[in-house]
Design an enzyme around this catalytic site. Structure first.
Site, short mmCIF file in Angstrom:
data_model
loop_
_atom_site.label_atom_id
_atom_site.label_comp_id
_atom_site.label_asym_id
_atom_site.label_seq_id
_atom_site.Cartn_x
_atom_site.Cartn_y
_atom_site.Cartn_z
N ASP A 1 -8.21 24.33 7.35
CA ASP A 1 -6.91 24.33 8.03
C ASP A 1 -7.13 24.06 9.51
O ASP A 1 -8.05 24.59 10.12
CB ASP A 1 -6.23 25.69 7.83
CG ASP A 1 -4.78 25.65 8.28
OD1 ASP A 1 -3.95 25.21 7.48
OD2 ASP A 1 -4.51 26.04 9.43
N HIS B 1 4.74 14.51 17.17
CA HIS B 1 4.33 14.33 15.78
C HIS B 1 3.48 13.09 15.56
O HIS B 1 2.61 13.07 14.71
CB HIS B 1 5.56 14.30 14.86
CG HIS B 1 6.10 15.67 14.58
ND1 HIS B 1 7.09 16.23 15.35
CD2 HIS B 1 5.76 16.59 13.65
CE1 HIS B 1 7.33 17.45 14.90
NE2 HIS B 1 6.54 17.69 13.88
N ASN C 1 1.25 19.83 17.60
CA ASN C 1 2.41 18.96 17.37
C ASN C 1 3.47 19.16 18.44
O ASN C 1 4.06 18.21 18.95
CB ASN C 1 3.02 19.26 15.99
CG ASN C 1 2.52 18.28 14.94
OD1 ASN C 1 2.02 17.21 15.27
ND2 ASN C 1 2.65 18.66 13.69
N GLU D 1 -1.27 20.39 7.26
CA GLU D 1 -2.54 20.24 7.96
C GLU D 1 -3.66 20.92 7.19
O GLU D 1 -4.66 21.33 7.75
CB GLU D 1 -2.42 20.80 9.39
CG GLU D 1 -2.29 22.32 9.50
CD GLU D 1 -0.86 22.82 9.51
OE1 GLU D 1 0.03 22.13 8.98
OE2 GLU D 1 -0.63 23.93 10.04
#
Lengths: 459, 203
Positions: free
Chosen positions: A325, A338, A333, A369
């Protein structure tokens, strides 16, 4: 309203009116004709009086419902066996046919006393039509089958006549006729269009000249076995043009016998399916990869995981999953937008792919993610090495992440779990354990790897 | 504004349950097989929530029967719906396993119309008993449509804040489970009247 009563009498449908005390107060002409009971006899009596068989039937029941609850009912001939005993009489042959009918029953009148209207609708012709249609559908199927067979027969005859030259000139299918030794005797224009060979380049030569040599010898052996035993073969070839480019054709070959029954010629009819093959491959690839990162998608991961899992149960091998992760990706972000977030995921995907490169191992985008890797036949240390290498590689990539509370660069956390699986544990358990480990890595401050072994239920 | 409590809902539920039991008996005698009906699940929702409550996929093809009911307290459009396949299964029960209803759509239409008619009359009849007031029912109509189209307010001829009384029943016939959905569409005005009257009757 004298007209109204005439209209009712002349309707091509049955109309019956029942009073609150269950007596018939109207019985129209149609009902007289089909039931054989005249209005004089019907009026003033109840339905069960006239037709004792109906006493327990749904019609009487529905009349009660209408009287008691003002509700309307529809009774279909398809599910009610007992309806009015109505018949059509053919006066010429004196034959009797039952009138198939549906019945609608509703309460009429706004103030008491009202009445119940029974409306009888003749469905005989509809049923006949449907039965006819059904039979027609069936016979059409048979007709089609017959036609199909006829066409097949005709094709066989035509092949025996080596097809007419005109058809050969205009068809889009490539056609090549060889003698029994596979030496080309004639080709059509489409042959040249597809293969790139002019007639003079192939006539008199063995058809083998087209072969790309990609297909194994075994393939051709099979072809000949089928062709010689059955008389025809259907399949694909990978061929080569004069300039060396390969193309794929779908081909049907028929052996043609002379008058004595000996094979004299082979006719090969084919068309180019290179583009179709490419499209199919492309589609397959698209449906299996994650659009953003190009890694395998969740579907592929699930399939591969299930497959490896059962394989490892059978062979008592170790299987490991690593869940990865991106740390504080939401902040990333929010800070960089983005688009840059997507770019970042692409970079990471490439790094992960570089570290999970053994043929059987799988790296996939698990969602958002999150990434996941399946590692096979490895050890605790092996997993640690792979995971740590990925973690270091991400740091070394020096992707700035100024908002990260952990570190100025982008980092990842990884949780891994491994087991030698048996029937007592499920693949889900391993994923859950890896997820637990990932959570642990996050809890301990991120930018690290945690590995937890999954104990089999036995141990 | 007084609300319907769980107690009131229970009363409606039980009343519907009794009538449905009678409908099931009619049913059983028609198919000469035991038909079991589940205890009706009852809820009041707005049109946009209906699909969620019923757990129906928006793309499902539904076959349904529609009737209008009118009483001095309310007017209502009432629907009985089945998923297409289950509708066909249900008709097969009546016509026997060999019947090819795919080839004879007319048969399905008529059979479902009647089945729907029986159940809707039973359901509304029970409300009529509860309210001690006659409810006039129109003749049933058979229709088909995709769930997403049927369950929008415009098609239900409801306003967005109208209430649907959703009754959800399961038909069990031997091994086959068939889900039937009964929708009672009450406009806001009718809903208030309906509620008031239920509250009064159950005092």
């Amino acid at each position: 309203m004298k007209f109204l009563s005439q209209i009712i009498q002349n309707l091509p449908e049955g109309l019956v009116l029942i009073s609150e005390d269950r007596k018939i107060i109207l019985w129209n002409k149609w009902m007289e004709n089909k039931s054989g009971v005249l209005a004089d006899k019907a009026v003033g009596r109840s339905i069960p009086d006239l037709f004792p068989d109906l006493a327990q039937g749904r019609i009487v029941q529905a009349v009660e419902t209408a009287l008691l609850h003002r509700q309307s009912s529809f009774l279909s001939h398809t599910i009610n066996k007992i309806m009015f005993p109505l018949y059509d009489v053919n006066l010429l042959s004196n034959d009797c046919f039952p009138v198939v009918h549906n019945v609608s029953i509703s309460y009429v009148g706004d103030e008491s006393p009202g009445a119940v209207l029974i409306y009888v609708h003749d469905e005989t012709s509809n049923v006949k039509k449907e039965t006819l249609l059904k039979n027609k559908a069936r016979s059409e199927k048979e007709l089609n089958a017959m036609l199909h067979k006829e066409i097949e027969d005709r094709i066989k005859i035509e092949q025996k006549l080596k097809l007419s030259a005109a058809v050969l000139d205009y068809t889009m299918e490539g056609v090549v006729i060889t003698d029994v030794h596979t030496v080309v005797e004639s080709v059509n224009p489409a042959f040249s269009k597809i293969t790139g060979y002019l007639p003079e380049q192939v006539i008199g030569k063995k058809i083998k000249i087209l072969s790309s040599g990609v297909l194994p010898r075994e393939y051709y052996k099979q072809l000949w076995t089928t062709l010689l035993s059955v008389g025809q073969w259907h399949g694909e070839f990978i061929n080569k043009k004069p300039d060396g480019t390969q193309f794929v054709v779908e081909s049907s070959i028929a052996a043609i016998a002379d008058e004595t029954g000996k094979i004299s010629h082979y006719v090969n009819v084919f068309h180019d399916i290179t583009q179709r093959k490419k499209d199919e491959e492309q589609l397959e690839k698209l449906s299996r990869t994650d659009g953003l990162t190009g890694l395998a998608n969740r579907r592929v991961f699930d399939e591969a995981f299930a497959m490896h899992w059962s394989h490892c149960i059978r062979h008592k091998r170790m299987i490991a999953v690593v869940m990865i992760d991106v740390d504080h990706f939401k902040l990333y972000n929010d800070c960089y937008g983005h688009l840059q977030g997507d770019d970042c995921l692409k970079k990471l995907a490439k790094i992960f792919a570089d570290h999970v490169h053994r043929a059987a191992d799988v790296i996939a985008r698990y969602g958002g993610e999150e990434f996941v890797a399946i590692l096979l036949e490895t050890t605790h240390d092996g997993i640690l090495t792979v995971a740590e290498n990925m973690r270091h590689a991400v740091i070394n990539a020096k992707i700035p992440h100024e908002k990260s509370p952990t570190f100025a660069m982008l980092t990842i956390s990884a949780g891994a779990s491994f087991v030698i699986p048996d029937e007592k544990i499920s693949a889900k358990d391993l994923l859950a354990k890896a997820d637990e480990a990932l959570y642990e890595a996050k809890r301990k401050g991120r930018n690290q790897v945690v590995i937890c072994e999954l104990n089999s239920a036995r141990g | 504004m007084t609300e319907l409590t769980e107690l009131h809902l229970d009363a409606i539920r039980e009343s519907i349950n009794i009538s449905m039991g009678k409908a099931a008996a009619t049913f059983s005698s028609m198919v000469s097989e035991h038909v079991s009906l589940s205890v009706p699940h009852l809820e009041f929702v707005t049109p946009d929530k209906t699909l969620n409550v019923l757990n129906i996929n928006t793309e499902s093809e539904m076959h349904y029967v529609f009737q209008k009911f009118k009483s001095e307290y309310f007017t209502s459009d009432v629907y009985l719906m089945f998923a297409r396949e289950e509708s066909l299964d249900l008709v097969k029960l009546f016509l026997g396993p060999d019947s090819d209803i795919h080839e004879m759509p007319q048969l399905e239409q008529e059979a479902i119309t009647e089945i729907g008619n029986i159940l809707l009359n039973a359901c509304v009849g029970s409300l009529s008993n509860l309210l001690k007031s006659a409810i006039h029912g129109s003749l049933p109509e058979f229709r088909k449509g995709y769930a997403r189209n049927i369950f929008n307010a415009a098609n239900l001829r409801a306003a967005e804040d109208d209430m649907l009384m959703v009754v959800f029943i399961n038909f069990g016939v031997e091994s086959k489970a068939i889900h039937g959905y009964i929708l009672l569409v009450l406009d806001l005005d009718s809903f208030e009247k309906f509620k008031d009257h239920i509250l009064k009757m159950l005092l």
